[in-house]
Design an enzyme around this catalytic site. Structure first.
Site, short mmCIF file in Angstrom:
data_model
loop_
_atom_site.label_atom_id
_atom_site.label_comp_id
_atom_site.label_asym_id
_atom_site.label_seq_id
_atom_site.Cartn_x
_atom_site.Cartn_y
_atom_site.Cartn_z
N ASN A 1 -5.48 -5.87 9.91
CA ASN A 1 -6.27 -4.85 9.22
C ASN A 1 -5.76 -3.43 9.42
OD1 ASN A 1 -8.69 -7.02 10.40
ND2 ASN A 1 -8.29 -6.83 8.21
N LEU B 1 -6.18 2.42 9.11
CA LEU B 1 -7.09 1.30 9.39
C LEU B 1 -7.84 0.93 8.12
CD1 LEU B 1 -8.58 -0.60 11.43
CD2 LEU B 1 -10.22 1.28 11.74
N CYS B 2 -7.89 -0.35 7.81
CA CYS B 2 -8.64 -0.86 6.66
C CYS B 2 -9.82 -1.66 7.19
CB CYS B 2 -7.75 -1.74 5.78
SG CYS B 2 -8.60 -2.39 4.31
N ILE B 3 -11.01 -1.08 7.05
CA ILE B 3 -12.22 -1.71 7.54
C ILE B 3 -13.37 -1.31 6.62
CG2 ILE B 3 -12.66 0.20 9.13
CD1 ILE B 3 -13.87 -1.79 11.09
#
Length: 239
Positions: free
Chosen positions: A85, A92-94
């Site tokens: 992620n 950051l991919c969240i």
């Protein structure tokens, strides 16, 4: 020209920063990237015990928008992190950091995205959850996601994923030594919520008047010192 932050954003962020300094989140250290800029934070993340990241010291940058908390901050790792992620550039991919828009193509529910009741504490705890259990359904790093699935499905026999992370953890310790930081290695040490050393008190009012050109119409709200002294973090009651 960059938009000027609203007084409510300055106040909310100042209160959150003050609260985290007084009651740190376990597994993290937070400070301002620049002492005069409240909207740019450096976060040091300790790798959680009993995970591949144990013993790691990972730095990241949190950048807050001028209308915080109505829009989410962005987070980028400054230390190399091999994770499904985390994009190769460190972003950051969240879900919690995605704007609160209706996007059926994303596969995310609206309740999983950012909303103004979220705060820095919920972000940091979500990052720890990702370290423990990556989201491989919509990965930012496809190669890392494939490696993670192979490692997990093989119950550790396929060690390519684990070996990359172990090298990054070992490399991050040099940065910890440089910063004179002792990285917790046990769950007991990790969970201790020790307060930072007593230093000169940070005056949150400095941010209101000296660093930001706030609208006059909001000045009365910002100057309510009694309110600021007795308030909690913005949104902390829902964390």
């Amino acid at each position: 020209m960059a938009a000027q932050p609203s007084s409510s954003a300055v106040r909310a962020l100042a209160l959150e920063y003050k609260s985290i300094q007084e009651e740190p989140v376990e597994g993290f250290r937070v400070k301002l990237m620049n002492e005069d800029v409240l909207f740019d934070w450096e976060v040091a993340i300790f790798g959680p015990p009993d995970t591949l990241y144990q013993g790691g010291y990972f730095k990241a940058q949190l950048k807050f928008p001028p209308d915080y908390p109505y829009s989410p901050p962005s987070m980028r790792f400054l230390t190399k992190v091999w994770h499904p992620n985390v994009y190769e550039n460190g972003d950051l991919c969240i879900s919690i950091l995605h704007p609160p828009v209706d996007d059926p193509q994303s596969g995310e529910l609206p309740c999983e995205r950012w909303n103004p009741t979220q705060n820095v504490r919920t972000i940091l705890l979500s990052v720890i959850s990702l370290f423990n259990e990556p989201n491989t359904f919509s990965p930012a790093n496809v190669d890392a996601s494939v490696m993670y699935r192979r490692w997990k499905d093989s119950k550790g026999k396929d060690a390519e994923y684990a070996n990359i992370i172990k090298k990054q953890v070992a490399g991050s310790r040099a940065e910890a030594d440089k910063d004179n930081v002792v990285v917790p290695l046990t769950l007991e040490d990790y969970c201790i919520k020790s307060k930072p050393p007593v230093t000169e008190s940070l005056d949150m009012n400095d941010f209101y008047d000296d660093c930001y050109d706030l609208d006059d119409e909001d000045s009365d709200y910002v100057d309510q010192d009694d309110d600021a002294d007795g308030a909690d973090d913005s949104g902390n009651e829902n964390a």
